[in-house]
Design a protein around this motif. Structure first.
Motif, PDB file in Angstrom:
ATOM      1  N   LYS A  34       0.755  -1.264   0.114  1.00  0.00           N
ATOM      2  CA  LYS A  34      -0.002   0.184  -0.078  1.00  0.00           C
ATOM      3  C   LYS A  34       0.944   1.317  -0.034  1.00  0.00           C
ATOM      4  O   LYS A  34       1.905   1.281   0.762  1.00  0.00           O
ATOM      5  CB  LYS A  34      -1.078  -0.001   1.206  1.00  0.00           C
ATOM      6  N   VAL A  35       0.350   2.290  -0.970  1.00  0.00           N
ATOM      7  CA  VAL A  35       0.903   3.644  -0.860  1.00  0.00           C
ATOM      8  C   VAL A  35      -0.103   4.659  -0.719  1.00  0.00           C
ATOM      9  O   VAL A  35      -1.361   4.419  -1.317  1.00  0.00           O
ATOM     10  CB  VAL A  35       1.794   3.794  -1.921  1.00  0.00           C
ATOM     11  N   ARG A  36       0.019   5.484   0.327  1.00  0.00           N
ATOM     12  CA  ARG A  36      -1.149   6.488   0.542  1.00  0.00           C
ATOM     13  C   ARG A  36      -1.367   7.290  -0.904  1.00  0.00           C
ATOM     14  O   ARG A  36      -0.189   7.672  -1.676  1.00  0.00           O
ATOM     15  CB  ARG A  36      -0.680   7.474   1.397  1.00  0.00           C
ATOM     16  N   SER A  37      -2.285   7.673  -1.389  1.00  0.00           N
ATOM     17  CA  SER A  37      -3.020   8.288  -2.573  1.00  0.00           C
ATOM     18  C   SER A  37      -1.821   9.630  -2.870  1.00  0.00           C
ATOM     19  O   SER A  37      -1.436  10.002  -3.763  1.00  0.00           O
ATOM     20  CB  SER A  37      -4.294   8.666  -2.515  1.00  0.00           C
ATOM     21  N   ARG A  38      -1.586  10.344  -1.506  1.00  0.00           N
ATOM     22  CA  ARG A  38      -1.071  11.476  -1.928  1.00  0.00           C
ATOM     23  C   ARG A  38       0.581  11.381  -2.084  1.00  0.00           C
ATOM     24  O   ARG A  38       1.186  12.255  -2.527  1.00  0.00           O
ATOM     25  CB  ARG A  38      -1.170  12.472  -0.609  1.00  0.00           C
ATOM     26  N   ASP A  39       0.934  10.196  -1.949  1.00  0.00           N
ATOM     27  CA  ASP A  39       2.399   9.875  -2.079  1.00  0.00           C
ATOM     28  C   ASP A  39       2.693   9.007  -3.532  1.00  0.00           C
ATOM     29  O   ASP A  39       3.645   9.157  -4.245  1.00  0.00           O
ATOM     30  CB  ASP A  39       3.008   9.132  -1.049  1.00  0.00           C
ATOM     31  N   GLY A  77      11.621   6.957   4.645  1.00  0.00           N
ATOM     32  CA  GLY A  77      11.220   6.973   6.251  1.00  0.00           C
ATOM     33  C   GLY A  77       9.722   6.469   6.270  1.00  0.00           C
ATOM     34  O   GLY A  77       9.347   6.279   7.162  1.00  0.00           O
ATOM     35  N   THR A  78       9.066   6.572   5.025  1.00  0.00           N
ATOM     36  CA  THR A  78       7.550   6.034   5.203  1.00  0.00           C
ATOM     37  C   THR A  78       7.467   4.609   4.297  1.00  0.00           C
ATOM     38  O   THR A  78       6.405   4.070   5.062  1.00  0.00           O
ATOM     39  CB  THR A  78       7.071   7.383   4.285  1.00  0.00           C
ATOM     40  N   TYR A  79       8.245   4.241   3.440  1.00  0.00           N
ATOM     41  CA  TYR A  79       7.680   3.000   2.485  1.00  0.00           C
ATOM     42  C   TYR A  79       9.110   2.377   2.617  1.00  0.00           C
ATOM     43  O   TYR A  79      10.246   2.787   2.299  1.00  0.00           O
ATOM     44  CB  TYR A  79       7.205   3.339   1.176  1.00  0.00           C
ATOM     45  N   PRO A  80       9.068   0.914   2.631  1.00  0.00           N
ATOM     46  CA  PRO A  80      10.093   0.092   2.350  1.00  0.00           C
ATOM     47  C   PRO A  80      10.695   0.278   0.778  1.00  0.00           C
ATOM     48  O   PRO A  80       9.844   0.422   0.076  1.00  0.00           O
ATOM     49  CB  PRO A  80       9.689  -1.374   2.567  1.00  0.00           C
ATOM     50  N   THR A  81      12.094  -0.026   0.470  1.00  0.00           N
ATOM     51  CA  THR A  81      12.271  -0.083  -0.724  1.00  0.00           C
ATOM     52  C   THR A  81      11.549  -1.028  -1.944  1.00  0.00           C
ATOM     53  O   THR A  81      11.241  -0.374  -3.001  1.00  0.00           O
ATOM     54  CB  THR A  81      13.779  -0.484  -0.758  1.00  0.00           C
ATOM     55  N   PRO A  82      10.994  -2.381  -1.496  1.00  0.00           N
ATOM     56  CA  PRO A  82      10.168  -3.039  -2.579  1.00  0.00           C
ATOM     57  C   PRO A  82       8.902  -2.294  -2.741  1.00  0.00           C
ATOM     58  O   PRO A  82       8.458  -2.497  -3.805  1.00  0.00           O
ATOM     59  CB  PRO A  82      10.153  -4.178  -1.858  1.00  0.00           C
ATOM     60  N   THR A  83       8.427  -1.483  -1.714  1.00  0.00           N
ATOM     61  CA  THR A  83       6.953  -0.696  -1.979  1.00  0.00           C
ATOM     62  C   THR A  83       7.491   0.343  -3.223  1.00  0.00           C
ATOM     63  O   THR A  83       6.594   0.447  -3.914  1.00  0.00           O
ATOM     64  CB  THR A  83       6.522  -0.144  -0.842  1.00  0.00           C
ATOM     65  N   ILE A  84       8.546   1.055  -2.958  1.00  0.00           N
ATOM     66  CA  ILE A  84       8.724   2.197  -3.962  1.00  0.00           C
ATOM     67  C   ILE A  84       8.915   1.608  -5.501  1.00  0.00           C
ATOM     68  O   ILE A  84       8.241   2.139  -6.499  1.00  0.00           O
ATOM     69  CB  ILE A  84      10.000   2.958  -3.397  1.00  0.00           C
ATOM     70  N   PHE A  85       9.648   0.563  -5.614  1.00  0.00           N
ATOM     71  CA  PHE A  85       9.882   0.009  -6.941  1.00  0.00           C
ATOM     72  C   PHE A  85       8.935  -0.938  -7.361  1.00  0.00           C
ATOM     73  O   PHE A  85       8.937  -0.978  -8.302  1.00  0.00           O
ATOM     74  CB  PHE A  85      11.222  -0.660  -7.024  1.00  0.00           C
ATOM     75  N   LEU A  86       7.913  -1.143  -6.572  1.00  0.00           N
ATOM     76  CA  LEU A  86       6.866  -1.932  -7.233  1.00  0.00           C
ATOM     77  C   LEU A  86       5.994  -1.113  -8.124  1.00  0.00           C
ATOM     78  O   LEU A  86       5.352  -1.415  -9.016  1.00  0.00           O
ATOM     79  CB  LEU A  86       5.865  -2.459  -5.674  1.00  0.00           C
ATOM     80  N   TYR A  87       5.798   0.307  -7.663  1.00  0.00           N
ATOM     81  CA  TYR A  87       5.352   1.026  -8.444  1.00  0.00           C
ATOM     82  C   TYR A  87       6.068   1.909  -9.347  1.00  0.00           C
ATOM     83  O   TYR A  87       5.729   2.277 -10.438  1.00  0.00           O
ATOM     84  CB  TYR A  87       4.474   2.101  -7.454  1.00  0.00           C
ATOM     85  N   ALA A  88       7.418   2.072  -9.090  1.00  0.00           N
ATOM     86  CA  ALA A  88       8.050   3.025 -10.062  1.00  0.00           C
ATOM     87  C   ALA A  88       8.691   2.400 -11.201  1.00  0.00           C
ATOM     88  O   ALA A  88       8.555   2.757 -12.244  1.00  0.00           O
ATOM     89  CB  ALA A  88       9.278   3.571  -9.290  1.00  0.00           C
ATOM     90  N   LEU A  89       8.971   0.780 -11.207  1.00  0.00           N
ATOM     91  CA  LEU A  89       9.506   0.365 -12.345  1.00  0.00           C
ATOM     92  C   LEU A  89       8.543   0.080 -13.335  1.00  0.00           C
ATOM     93  O   LEU A  89       9.007   0.354 -14.699  1.00  0.00           O
ATOM     94  CB  LEU A  89      10.058  -1.188 -11.720  1.00  0.00           C
ATOM     95  N   PRO A  90       7.514  -0.530 -13.313  1.00  0.00           N
ATOM     96  CA  PRO A  90       6.367  -0.674 -14.546  1.00  0.00           C
ATOM     97  C   PRO A  90       6.082   0.719 -15.183  1.00  0.00           C
ATOM     98  O   PRO A  90       5.917   0.624 -16.182  1.00  0.00           O
ATOM     99  CB  PRO A  90       5.063  -1.458 -13.748  1.00  0.00           C
ATOM    100  N   VAL A  91       5.847   1.915 -14.412  1.00  0.00           N
ATOM    101  CA  VAL A  91       5.900   3.232 -14.860  1.00  0.00           C
ATOM    102  C   VAL A  91       7.123   3.257 -15.862  1.00  0.00           C
ATOM    103  O   VAL A  91       7.015   3.661 -16.999  1.00  0.00           O
ATOM    104  CB  VAL A  91       5.574   3.981 -14.132  1.00  0.00           C
TER     105      VAL A  91
END
Length: 287
Positions: A57-62, A173-187
């Motif tokens: 999960k990622v907050r909508s504002r992030d 400080g808010t999200y683990p590394t896997p969460t960030i790249f889960l959304y960034a890499l497909p984009v």
């Protein structure tokens, strides 16, 4: 000190990108195809990690910032770098790419309120001169074309590469590394897709991109962001500049790519810059 070790491990993994990519190129894969498959396969690895850890999960504002990081940090970064290589040559593109530490130091001061010390400025100057020597030394005999497109795209590549440090420092400080790249890499992969002729690669080339996804993407980013949690973004950026030195050494051993005297002198300057940074950091802690 553990932060420096993790960032150094990331630099080693990133340093393998060039030599391993050459294996994919040798078996018919285009540069943007390598970037696409690296992003796609890396997404599966980070996605599996995020699913296992239940950190989806990622907050909508992030979400807008994370997706924007994918667009700038993968699509624009790789695209700008390839255009710079095409217009100005690989040597010039490599030098301009590693303006990233300078961008990071400036943006860290502006957006992260990190102090801008004389030690940092000297370290940046040494590493920038060193990277220039490594890049120009590795391209002995190649012609450098100072075109506006080559210079502009090279600077854009360095700027977008610097965003890895700045964005990472803000969102870790808010999200683990896997969460960030889960959304960034497909984009990033979707942004590259219109510019490639998608087809199944030859097995040696596919093995190369699997290596890049596992070690130079999943492994490198995981190591790097663990280190970044323990040190300032500007310092991490300077230590990671060891990457072209690692790449030069691997290329020499694997592909027999030799540096000129300027190249070896540049590698020594990079090492000197990182050692100076470590000494400044040690002295600051002692006080």
């Amino acid at each position: 000190m553990r932060g420096y070790v993790f960032v150094l491990m990331a630099a080693i993994c990133w340093g393998a990108i060039g030599p391993v990519s050459k294996l994919a190129f040798a078996h018919g894969m285009a540069p943007l195809e390598v970037a696409f498959w690296r992003a796609v396969l890396g997404w599966f690895l980070f996605g599996g990690h995020a699913l296992y850890g239940r950190t989806l999960k990622v907050r909508s504002r992030d979400l807008v910032h994370v997706l924007g990081f994918g667009l700038w940090g993968v699509t624009v970064f790789y695209g700008a770098y390839q255009l710079s290589v095409q217009a100005g040559g690989a040597a010039l593109a490599s030098v301009l790419l590693y303006t990233a530490p300078a961008w990071v130091v400036l943006m860290s001061r502006m957006f992260l309120a990190e102090p801008l010390s004389a030690g940092k400025l000297v370290s940046v100057a040494l590493t920038m001169l060193g990277v220039a020597g490594v890049a120009l030394g590795a391209e002995r005999g190649a012609e450098v074309v100072f075109s506006p497109v080559g210079i502009g795209c090279g600077l854009l590549a360095g700027f977008t590469y610097a965003l890895y440090y700045i964005v990472g420092k803000r969102v870790l400080g808010t999200y683990p590394t896997p969460t960030i790249f889960l959304y960034a890499l497909p984009v990033g992969a979707l942004g590259l897709a219109p510019f490639i002729d998608l087809q199944w690669p030859a097995w040696p080339a596919f093995g190369a991109v699997v290596f890049l996804a596992l070690f130079s993407t999943y492994g490198a980013y995981s190591f790097y962001y663990v280190g970044l949690r323990r040190m300032e973004a500007s310092r991490a950026a300077i230590v990671a500049t060891l990457e072209p030195v690692v790449a030069g050494g691997m290329a020499y051993l694997w592909w027999d790519e030799r540096l000129s005297v300027w190249g070896y002198a540049g590698a020594c300057l990079v090492l000197l810059g990182v050692l100076l940074l470590l000494r400044v950091e040690s002295g600051r802690r002692d006080h």
